[in-house]
Design a protein around this motif. Structure first.
Motif, short mmCIF file in Angstrom:
data_model
loop_
_atom_site.label_atom_id
_atom_site.label_comp_id
_atom_site.label_asym_id
_atom_site.label_seq_id
_atom_site.Cartn_x
_atom_site.Cartn_y
_atom_site.Cartn_z
N ASP A 1 0.81 -1.22 0.00
CA ASP A 1 0.00 0.00 0.00
C ASP A 1 0.85 1.27 0.00
OD1 ASP A 1 1.04 -0.21 2.53
OD2 ASP A 1 -0.83 0.23 3.58
N THR A 2 2.09 1.15 -0.43
CA THR A 2 3.00 2.30 -0.42
C THR A 2 3.58 2.54 -1.80
OG1 THR A 2 3.61 1.85 1.88
CG2 THR A 2 5.10 3.24 0.62
N LEU A 3 3.56 3.79 -2.25
CA LEU A 3 4.16 4.15 -3.53
C LEU A 3 5.56 4.68 -3.26
CD1 LEU A 3 3.99 4.70 -6.59
CD2 LEU A 3 3.08 6.97 -6.03
N LEU A 4 6.56 4.06 -3.86
CA LEU A 4 7.95 4.49 -3.72
C LEU A 4 8.36 5.22 -4.99
CD1 LEU A 4 10.63 4.46 -2.15
CD2 LEU A 4 11.14 2.26 -3.28
N GLN A 5 8.88 6.45 -4.83
CA GLN A 5 9.29 7.25 -5.97
C GLN A 5 10.71 7.77 -5.78
OE1 GLN A 5 5.88 10.04 -5.73
NE2 GLN A 5 5.33 9.33 -7.78
N PHE A 6 11.32 8.19 -6.88
CA PHE A 6 12.68 8.72 -6.84
C PHE A 6 12.75 10.01 -7.65
CE2 PHE A 6 12.90 4.16 -6.32
CZ PHE A 6 13.74 4.02 -5.22
N MET B 1 3.82 13.79 -9.25
CA MET B 1 2.47 14.08 -8.76
C MET B 1 1.43 13.34 -9.60
SD MET B 1 1.16 15.72 -6.24
CE MET B 1 2.55 16.76 -5.80
N LEU B 2 1.59 13.37 -10.92
CA LEU B 2 0.65 12.68 -11.79
C LEU B 2 0.70 11.17 -11.56
CD1 LEU B 2 1.22 14.64 -15.13
CD2 LEU B 2 -0.61 14.96 -13.45
N GLU B 3 1.90 10.66 -11.35
CA GLU B 3 2.05 9.23 -11.07
C GLU B 3 1.32 8.86 -9.79
OE1 GLU B 3 5.58 5.96 -10.03
OE2 GLU B 3 6.10 8.04 -10.50
N TYR B 4 1.42 9.72 -8.77
CA TYR B 4 0.74 9.48 -7.50
C TYR B 4 -0.78 9.47 -7.69
CZ TYR B 4 -1.35 10.37 -2.98
OH TYR B 4 -2.17 10.31 -1.87
N GLU C 1 -2.56 8.82 -10.30
CA GLU C 1 -2.99 7.63 -11.03
C GLU C 1 -2.89 6.38 -10.17
OE1 GLU C 1 -2.33 7.86 -15.64
OE2 GLU C 1 -0.44 8.39 -14.64
N TRP C 2 -1.94 6.38 -9.25
CA TRP C 2 -1.73 5.21 -8.39
C TRP C 2 -2.76 5.13 -7.26
CZ3 TRP C 2 -0.34 5.02 -3.12
CH2 TRP C 2 0.02 3.75 -2.65
N VAL C 3 -3.07 6.27 -6.67
CA VAL C 3 -3.88 6.25 -5.45
C VAL C 3 -5.38 6.27 -5.69
CG1 VAL C 3 -4.04 8.75 -5.05
CG2 VAL C 3 -3.91 7.19 -3.09
N LEU D 1 -5.64 15.43 -16.13
CA LEU D 1 -5.66 14.04 -15.66
C LEU D 1 -6.86 13.78 -14.77
CD1 LEU D 1 -4.44 11.22 -15.20
CD2 LEU D 1 -3.10 12.20 -13.34
N LEU D 2 -7.07 14.63 -13.76
CA LEU D 2 -8.15 14.39 -12.80
C LEU D 2 -9.52 14.51 -13.45
CD1 LEU D 2 -6.67 16.16 -9.65
CD2 LEU D 2 -6.75 13.71 -10.17
N HIS D 3 -9.68 15.44 -14.37
CA HIS D 3 -10.97 15.56 -15.06
C HIS D 3 -11.21 14.35 -15.95
CE1 HIS D 3 -10.88 20.23 -14.59
NE2 HIS D 3 -11.26 19.62 -13.49
N THR D 4 -10.15 13.86 -16.58
CA THR D 4 -10.28 12.66 -17.41
C THR D 4 -10.70 11.46 -16.57
OG1 THR D 4 -8.59 13.44 -18.97
CG2 THR D 4 -9.03 11.08 -18.95
#
Length: 203
Positions: free
Chosen positions: A23-28, A39-42, A44-46, A75-78
């Motif tokens: 349940d954790t998103l790891l980013q670099f 931010m966009l990746e987050y 779409e993930w969550v 993204l969010l509107h889509t």
């Protein structure tokens, strides 16, 4: 959880060495801060797309530069969700992350940091405690899970952003916001907005 990776690095090697909860998103990131792509990746993930308007979510974002990018709205509107933004300069007063979560989260994380340091010193006295990325990741996840997330709605009500439309929850506003609320005549503004929305729906 975001870790710094060298410019041009993707964090592949670090990811292989870390145990990441499901349940954790790891980013670099090379800058140790969130950029638009992260931010966009987050988002779409969550959150999943809303199959029906009744399933839509409202994202309340602050005035961070990345949040203002039109790609966020796109993204969010889509995905079928809406976006609201908190004006610049007032985040510290009305953004729940700042007013209710950061303090308890920081304390929970530091408590674990101290416990780890004491444990290491009892085993290796005279040596400075060492911290690995795995330790940081584990503390970050554990601290977040320790917080009481059941009062989310009440916290937004206390900040003046989610009160009942009949005014019955205005008394829950935090003390220093009460005076501002009255001075701005917010109850009257609320009535005007309700009227405008009802008129639009009828037409």
């Amino acid at each position: 959880v975001l870790f710094r990776a060298g410019s041009g690095a993707s964090g592949v090697r670090m990811r292989k060495r870390l145990k990441v909860p499901a349940d954790t998103l790891l980013q670099f990131s090379p800058k140790r801060s969130y950029r638009l792509s992260k931010m966009l990746e987050y988002f779409e993930w969550v959150f999943a797309p809303a199959p029906h308007p009744r399933d839509s979510l409202v994202f309340v974002l602050d005035w961070y530069a990345v949040h203002l990018d039109e790609e966020v709205d796109k993204l969010l509107h889509t995905m079928g969700h809406a976006v609201l933004r908190i004006g610049g300069g007032i985040t510290g007063d009305v953004q729940v992350g700042d007013t209710h979560r950061h303090g308890p989260y920081t304390k929970a994380y530091r408590d674990r940091e101290v416990d780890d340091a004491m444990r290491q010193q009892s085993v290796r006295p005279g040596r400075l405690p060492a911290t690995s990325r795995q330790s940081v990741l584990d503390r970050a996840v554990a601290a977040w899970r320790e917080l009481d997330h059941s009062q989310g709605r009440r916290e937004w009500v206390e900040n003046g952003l989610l009160g009942a439309l009949d005014g019955s929850e205005d008394g829950f506003l935090r003390c220093h916001l009460q005076a501002v609320w009255v001075r701005l005549g917010m109850p009257a503004w609320r009535e005007r907005i309700i009227h405008e929305v009802e008129t639009l729906v009828q037409n």
